[in-house]
Enzyme design. Structure first.
Site, mmCIF file in Angstrom:
data_model
loop_
_atom_site.group_PDB
_atom_site.id
_atom_site.type_symbol
_atom_site.label_atom_id
_atom_site.label_comp_id
_atom_site.label_asym_id
_atom_site.label_seq_id
_atom_site.Cartn_x
_atom_site.Cartn_y
_atom_site.Cartn_z
ATOM 1 N N GLU A 119 0.755 -1.195 -0.009
ATOM 2 C CA GLU A 119 -0.204 -0.087 0.165
ATOM 3 C C GLU A 119 0.626 1.314 -0.026
ATOM 4 O O GLU A 119 1.426 1.522 0.796
ATOM 5 C CB GLU A 119 -0.944 -0.102 1.143
ATOM 6 C CG GLU A 119 -1.617 1.467 1.434
ATOM 7 C CD GLU A 119 -2.965 0.841 2.420
ATOM 8 O OE1 GLU A 119 -3.901 1.410 2.289
ATOM 9 O OE2 GLU A 119 -2.274 0.551 3.519
ATOM 10 N N HIS A 133 -7.146 1.445 -3.275
ATOM 11 C CA HIS A 133 -7.843 2.009 -1.990
ATOM 12 C C HIS A 133 -8.420 3.283 -2.510
ATOM 13 O O HIS A 133 -7.708 4.390 -2.541
ATOM 14 C CB HIS A 133 -7.264 2.046 -0.867
ATOM 15 C CG HIS A 133 -6.876 0.928 -0.181
ATOM 16 N ND1 HIS A 133 -6.212 0.540 0.831
ATOM 17 C CD2 HIS A 133 -7.548 -0.434 -0.599
ATOM 18 C CE1 HIS A 133 -6.183 -0.760 1.070
ATOM 19 N NE2 HIS A 133 -6.952 -1.335 0.241
ATOM 20 N N HIS A 140 0.601 5.055 0.633
ATOM 21 C CA HIS A 140 -0.397 5.654 1.547
ATOM 22 C C HIS A 140 0.273 6.944 1.986
ATOM 23 O O HIS A 140 1.419 6.976 2.062
ATOM 24 C CB HIS A 140 -0.475 4.776 2.776
ATOM 25 C CG HIS A 140 -1.563 5.000 3.654
ATOM 26 N ND1 HIS A 140 -1.708 5.911 4.671
ATOM 27 C CD2 HIS A 140 -2.849 4.416 3.686
ATOM 28 C CE1 HIS A 140 -2.665 5.988 5.331
ATOM 29 N NE2 HIS A 140 -3.453 4.934 4.801
ATOM 30 N N GLU A 169 -12.818 3.430 0.047
ATOM 31 C CA GLU A 169 -12.444 3.123 1.547
ATOM 32 C C GLU A 169 -12.666 4.567 2.158
ATOM 33 O O GLU A 169 -11.820 5.364 2.099
ATOM 34 C CB GLU A 169 -10.693 2.838 1.434
ATOM 35 C CG GLU A 169 -10.343 2.349 2.820
ATOM 36 C CD GLU A 169 -8.816 2.424 2.884
ATOM 37 O OE1 GLU A 169 -8.364 1.504 3.660
ATOM 38 O OE2 GLU A 169 -8.073 3.158 2.131
ATOM 39 N N ASP A 180 -3.132 4.093 -2.673
ATOM 40 C CA ASP A 180 -4.147 4.681 -1.723
ATOM 41 C C ASP A 180 -4.498 6.123 -2.037
ATOM 42 O O ASP A 180 -3.444 6.713 -2.089
ATOM 43 C CB ASP A 180 -3.842 4.425 -0.326
ATOM 44 C CG ASP A 180 -4.941 4.866 0.627
ATOM 45 O OD1 ASP A 180 -5.409 3.786 1.246
ATOM 46 O OD2 ASP A 180 -5.165 5.989 0.613
#
Lengths: 370, 134
Positions: free
Chosen positions: A147, A277, A149, A313, A179
């Site tokens: 991920e 995400h 992020h 998300e 993400d």
């Protein structure tokens, strides 16, 4: 030069969006999956192993059978199982590399057993560990999608080091989860509202959004030291306005959730993006996401041929007690569908199509060893 | 993360010398016992002595030093644990209960050999029922 064929991302949701409802015992796992299906938030379904499965990563045959039957009955397709590298599980030391690989193997096996083709892993896994995990991923036929992020965006040195290692290793089972929290365009208004409800002054609220905008103009933090300085500025701002109690919270959210990289930063790692995400924080009165550029992000995915899943998300649940996460997900997915249409494509919402598309998008064990 | 739910409303019990209250995990995912690093239990401003604190989870009762090496028992996000300690509390009267928890988040690395720890607090007012605490 031929034009890139447009992508058609698979619509989906992660149950993480409904953490407050699950944690509050309003829905158990089965109830939440049925609710997500009934509200047409799928067909893609993502779950966090340690949140939803008691005793994870130990999954017995009976439970796996029950789970797969439930997924089949509700008309969903499992996309990603979020797993965790609990490097600090022992109080006195971090896991050794061998212990970590074994810890991850059990979770990757659980993903395979439950029917998830992807395991979402996190930045705490180093390039060396990812390289060592590649054969395990291939053995189970599960793609590891690390991920990316906030606060470590696609062109961050640590992410580029992973990308370069992926290129060297050459396994189709290594990739990234994009993400959207890394490419946020504004301080979430719902968080401002939450601080207002906690009695923060209008001066503090306007100073906080102003400071965030200033950092946005500067671009994402160059490194962890720069990130730490920005964190400190939010703490200082809260203290200066008489609310030192809000400082850490403000710093964590403003620098750890709202990453200020630009949307096209994702192009640095685009070919390795296996999963998305669709991180967002809220929906405004016009049914748009006011702080995450959802439309630009979907356009980027479509125009660059992305055919994997997007798990909506919703993370505003941390502070938003006053609105239903289910209504918010419904509206955000409508924005995604509208954006995909505007970009000359569509979101894939049909189950059979989504299954076939995901199977074609991800590697198979046979393909990897061929 | 979810600190408002740490104390389960209406779960304060007393046997006269010990008090117990149900607590919830203020985090989105299960954590092992080893990551439950500390707690404080205070009733009406009186804090239970640290050595008297007990943690009941999955039907077993632990001292805090016993939690440290234990990576087998996990605190699931929808389960209540029971925190108890030596505090004399009267039945039926209203009491102010405060709980402070220190948790390690084992996958968020913040330094060369260090992971994030969080300190969360909750305070609620409730009456006490009679029960034998752990």
């Amino acid at each position: 030069m031929t034009a890139q064929a447009k992508g058609s991302p698979i619509q989906g949701v992660t149950l993480y969006s409904f953490t407050r409802a699950f944690h509050g015992r309003e829905y158990d796992l089965e109830g939440l999956i049925r609710k997500a299906a009934a509200e047409n938030f799928g067909p893609g379904l993502e779950i966090i192993g340690f949140s939803s499965f008691r005793g994870f990563p130990e999954i017995d045959d009976h439970y796996a059978g029950w789970f797969k039957d439930l997924i089949a009955e509700t008309g969903l397709v499992t996309t990603s199982l979020a797993v965790n590298a609990d490097i600090g599980i022992h109080r006195d030391r971090l896991l050794s590399q061998d212990e970590l690989l074994e810890y991850m193997r059990r979770q990757i096996a659980a993903a395979a057993k439950l029917g998830f083709p992807i395991a979402r892993v996190q930045i705490s896994i180093t390039p060396d560990s990812m390289e060592a995990l590649a054969p395990i991923a291939e053995e189970y036929g599960v793609t590891l999608a690390l991920e990316v992020h906030a606060d470590q965006y696609a062109s961050h040195p640590r992410i580029l080091a992973l990308r370069d290692r992926y290129e060297k290793v050459g396994s189709p089972f290594l990739g990234f989860t994009m993400d959207w929290g890394a490419t946020v365009s504004g301080f979430a208004p719902s968080l401002i509202e939450a601080y207002r409800r906690r009695g923060a002054s209008e001066e503090l609220l306007s100073a906080a959004t102003g400071l965030w905008d200033e950092f946005y103009q500067q671009g994402p933090p160059a490194d962890q030291a720069d990130h730490g300085q920005r964190f400190g500025r939010f703490i200082g701002l809260a203290a200066q306005h008489g609310r030192p109690d809000l400082g850490i919270d403000m710093g964590i959210n403003a620098t750890g959730l709202f990453g200020p990289a630009r949307v096209d930063d994702w192009l640095e790692i685009f070919p390795w993006i296996k999963h998305v995400h669709g991180k967002f924080f809220g929906i405004d009165e016009n049914h748009e996401e006011p702080s995450v550029p959802v439309r630009d992000l979907i356009r980027l995915l479509v125009e660059n041929g992305y055919n994997g899943a997007v798990s909506s998300e919703y993370e505003g649940w941390h502070w938003n007690y006053w609105q239903s996460p289910f209504d918010i997900i419904r509206d955000e997915q409508a924005v995604q569908r509208s954006a995909a249409a505007d970009a000359g494509s569509r979101m894939t919402t049909d189950l059979a199509e989504a299954r076939a598309q995901l199977a074609a998008w991800l590697p198979t064990t046979e393909g990897a060893s061929a | 993360m979810i600190p408002d739910r740490i104390i389960e409303q209406g779960t304060l019990t007393t046997d006269g010398s010990r008090a117990a209250v149900e607590v919830r995990l203020p985090w989105y995912r299960a954590l092992p016992a080893s990551c439950i690093a500390g707690a404080k239990l205070t009733v009406d401003g009186v804090e239970a002595p640290a050595e008297s604190l007990r943690w009941e989870m999955n039907g077993r009762t632990f001292t805090f030093p016993e939690l440290v090496p234990n990576t087998e028992e996990w605190w699931f996000p929808t389960d209540s644990a029971v925190l108890s300690g030596d505090i004399p509390v009267t039945e039926d009267a209203e009491h102010t209960v405060a709980v402070e928890l220190v948790l390690y988040i084992p996958y968020i690395v913040i330094g060369a050999d260090e992971v994030l720890h969080i300190e969360e607090k909750d305070t609620k007012t409730m009456s006490a029922r009679k029960a034998v605490a752990a």
